[in-house]
Design an enzyme around this catalytic site. Structure first.
Site, PDB file in Angstrom:
ATOM      1  N   LYS A   1       0.820  -1.224   0.000  1.00 34.72           N
ATOM      2  CA  LYS A   1       0.000   0.000   0.000  1.00 34.72           C
ATOM      3  C   LYS A   1       0.850   1.269   0.000  1.00 34.72           C
ATOM      4  O   LYS A   1       0.526   2.220  -0.721  1.00 34.72           O
ATOM      5  CB  LYS A   1      -0.965  -0.167   1.171  1.00 34.72           C
ATOM      6  CG  LYS A   1      -1.248   0.884   2.105  1.00 34.72           C
ATOM      7  CD  LYS A   1      -2.242   0.379   3.130  1.00 34.72           C
ATOM      8  CE  LYS A   1      -1.578  -0.204   4.352  1.00 34.72           C
ATOM      9  NZ  LYS A   1      -0.776   0.698   5.149  1.00 34.72           N
TER      10      LYS A   1
ATOM     11  N   ARG B   1      -7.027   3.137  11.144  1.00 36.52           N
ATOM     12  CA  ARG B   1      -6.492   1.816  11.476  1.00 36.52           C
ATOM     13  C   ARG B   1      -7.416   1.043  12.418  1.00 36.52           C
ATOM     14  O   ARG B   1      -7.127  -0.082  12.770  1.00 36.52           O
ATOM     15  CB  ARG B   1      -5.171   2.048  12.182  1.00 36.52           C
ATOM     16  CG  ARG B   1      -4.134   0.980  11.945  1.00 36.52           C
ATOM     17  CD  ARG B   1      -3.079   1.410  11.101  1.00 36.52           C
ATOM     18  NE  ARG B   1      -1.856   0.696  11.205  1.00 36.52           N
ATOM     19  CZ  ARG B   1      -0.796   1.066  10.483  1.00 36.52           C
ATOM     20  NH1 ARG B   1      -0.860   2.097   9.691  1.00 36.52           N
ATOM     21  NH2 ARG B   1       0.295   0.370  10.573  1.00 36.52           N
TER      22      ARG B   1
ATOM     23  N   ARG C   1      11.875  -5.545   2.789  1.00 37.09           N
ATOM     24  CA  ARG C   1      11.863  -4.147   3.233  1.00 37.09           C
ATOM     25  C   ARG C   1      12.791  -3.956   4.434  1.00 37.09           C
ATOM     26  O   ARG C   1      13.495  -2.954   4.535  1.00 37.09           O
ATOM     27  CB  ARG C   1      10.426  -3.730   3.610  1.00 37.09           C
ATOM     28  CG  ARG C   1      10.323  -2.270   4.012  1.00 37.09           C
ATOM     29  CD  ARG C   1       8.891  -1.852   4.171  1.00 37.09           C
ATOM     30  NE  ARG C   1       8.315  -2.332   5.417  1.00 37.09           N
ATOM     31  CZ  ARG C   1       7.027  -2.230   5.724  1.00 37.09           C
ATOM     32  NH1 ARG C   1       6.180  -1.696   4.872  1.00 37.09           N
ATOM     33  NH2 ARG C   1       6.569  -2.667   6.881  1.00 37.09           N
TER      34      ARG C   1
ATOM     35  N   ARG D   1      13.863  -0.635   9.080  1.00 37.20           N
ATOM     36  CA  ARG D   1      12.874  -0.117  10.034  1.00 37.20           C
ATOM     37  C   ARG D   1      12.926  -0.909  11.331  1.00 37.20           C
ATOM     38  O   ARG D   1      13.009  -2.137  11.314  1.00 37.20           O
ATOM     39  CB  ARG D   1      11.471  -0.230   9.427  1.00 37.20           C
ATOM     40  CG  ARG D   1      11.061   1.015   8.700  1.00 37.20           C
ATOM     41  CD  ARG D   1       9.719   0.842   8.039  1.00 37.20           C
ATOM     42  NE  ARG D   1       8.645   0.479   8.959  1.00 37.20           N
ATOM     43  CZ  ARG D   1       7.368   0.512   8.608  1.00 37.20           C
ATOM     44  NH1 ARG D   1       7.017   0.904   7.400  1.00 37.20           N
ATOM     45  NH2 ARG D   1       6.443   0.163   9.457  1.00 37.20           N
TER      46      ARG D   1
ATOM     47  N   ARG E   1       2.025  -7.012  14.650  1.00 35.92           N
ATOM     48  CA  ARG E   1       1.327  -6.041  13.787  1.00 35.92           C
ATOM     49  C   ARG E   1       0.266  -6.725  12.937  1.00 35.92           C
ATOM     50  O   ARG E   1      -0.806  -6.174  12.697  1.00 35.92           O
ATOM     51  CB  ARG E   1       2.343  -5.305  12.906  1.00 35.92           C
ATOM     52  CG  ARG E   1       3.094  -4.229  13.689  1.00 35.92           C
ATOM     53  CD  ARG E   1       4.330  -3.747  12.992  1.00 35.92           C
ATOM     54  NE  ARG E   1       4.080  -3.262  11.661  1.00 35.92           N
ATOM     55  CZ  ARG E   1       4.967  -3.291  10.671  1.00 35.92           C
ATOM     56  NH1 ARG E   1       6.160  -3.796  10.867  1.00 35.92           N
ATOM     57  NH2 ARG E   1       4.661  -2.812   9.509  1.00 35.92           N
TER      58      ARG E   1
HETATM   59  P1  AMP Z   1       3.012   1.985   8.942  1.00 36.91           P
HETATM   60  O1  AMP Z   1       4.192   2.679   8.344  1.00 36.91           O
HETATM   61  O2  AMP Z   1       1.702   2.463   8.385  1.00 36.91           O
HETATM   62  O3  AMP Z   1       3.141   0.484   8.901  1.00 36.91           O
HETATM   63  O4  AMP Z   1       2.982   2.391  10.488  1.00 36.91           O
HETATM   64  C1  AMP Z   1       4.049   2.049  11.363  1.00 36.91           C
HETATM   65  C2  AMP Z   1       3.588   2.108  12.813  1.00 36.91           C
HETATM   66  O5  AMP Z   1       3.149   3.453  13.116  1.00 36.91           O
HETATM   67  C3  AMP Z   1       2.396   1.222  13.155  1.00 36.91           C
HETATM   68  O6  AMP Z   1       2.771  -0.120  13.447  1.00 36.91           O
HETATM   69  C4  AMP Z   1       1.840   1.943  14.387  1.00 36.91           C
HETATM   70  O7  AMP Z   1       2.628   1.696  15.537  1.00 36.91           O
HETATM   71  C5  AMP Z   1       2.020   3.403  13.994  1.00 36.91           C
HETATM   72  N1  AMP Z   1       0.839   3.930  13.262  1.00 36.91           N
HETATM   73  C6  AMP Z   1       0.777   4.303  11.948  1.00 36.91           C
HETATM   74  N2  AMP Z   1      -0.458   4.722  11.617  1.00 36.91           N
HETATM   75  C7  AMP Z   1      -1.200   4.593  12.754  1.00 36.91           C
HETATM   76  C8  AMP Z   1      -2.563   4.837  13.061  1.00 36.91           C
HETATM   77  N3  AMP Z   1      -3.432   5.271  12.128  1.00 36.91           N
HETATM   78  N4  AMP Z   1      -2.981   4.600  14.332  1.00 36.91           N
HETATM   79  C9  AMP Z   1      -2.136   4.163  15.277  1.00 36.91           C
HETATM   80  N5  AMP Z   1      -0.839   3.888  15.055  1.00 36.91           N
HETATM   81  C10 AMP Z   1      -0.366   4.101  13.802  1.00 36.91           C
END
Ligand code: AMP
Length: 194
Positions: free
Chosen positions: A13, A88, A127, A133, A144
């Site tokens: 995504k 989320r 990744r 990361r 996750r």
């Molecule tokens: P992502 O890059 O979208 O995979 O986000 C990495 C991490 O950021 C997630 O595992 C959460 O810990 C936090 N995070 C990102 N977006 C959200 C959200 N909408 N609500 C809560 N935590 C978020």
């Protein structure tokens, strides 16, 4: 156009959102990127969020709403946006609806990118090697994925019930998936034309 992109961690995504940003000329708003930036800058939100992100858990809804509200107040989002990583959970979906209603800019489209969980693991391993990361370790990834199933998957049904959802199979090449998404969006634009 205001678009919400949905999909499990590793569904592609973020990659698709970055390409769509170029094709559609809409800003790509990734809450993960906003949070990692806040962590790097050691802002108060970043300091609060770091340990939560590293555990693979969700940052509190009120913090996320502040972050997204601030981003949507910026001028470049007036013509539309691509949301990646937000909402989320159902509470965030409802808060986003209320916020966008207040702003008179509701979501037009939600796109779910479906992928097989086996492919997800392989992509995340790739990744992890490329980006390093801190939340891409196997243990955190498993956590996750569980949070995704429990909290984020219901958001897909939420948009389906509103008649805004299209599912796209995310298992082809990056270019194939991009073309699928672009065709969904152009069909909808035609459908919306008078
Ligand atoms: P992502 O890059 O979208 O995979 O986000 C990495 C991490 O950021 C997630 O595992 C959460 O810990 C936090 N995070 C990102 N977006 C959200 C959200 N909408 N609500 C809560 N935590 C978020």
């Amino acid at each position: 156009m205001r678009i919400v992109l949905l999909g499990a961690p590793g569904s592609g995504k973020g990659t698709q959102a970055a390409l769509l940003e170029k094709h559609l000329g809409l800003p790509h708003i990734s809450t993960g990127v906003l949070l990692r930036h806040a962590v790097a800058e050691q802002t108060p939100i970043g300091q609060q969020a770091k340990a939560i992100i590293d555990r693979g858990e969700l940052v509190p809804d009120d913090v996320m709403l502040d972050l997204i509200e601030e981003r949507l107040a910026q001028a470049d989002t007036q013509q539309g946006f691509l949301l990646d990583g937000y909402p989320r959970n159902l509470a965030q979906a409802e808060s986003l609806d209320a916020l966008l209603k207040r702003l008179g800019r509701p979501v037009d489209e939600a796109i779910q990118i479906d992928v097989d969980p086996e492919q997800v693991i392989a992509r995340i391993e790739q990744r992890a090697a490329q980006e390093g990361r801190s939340d891409d370790t196997e243990e955190v990834l498993r956590h996750r994925m569980r949070i995704y199933q429990e909290q984020t998957a219901p958001v897909v049904d939420y948009y389906a019930r509103k008649g805004l959802l299209t599912r796209v199979l995310g298992e082809g090449s990056v270019e194939e998936v991009l073309q699928l998404i672009l065709s969904v969006l152009s069909m909808d634009e035609r459908g919306a034309a008078p």
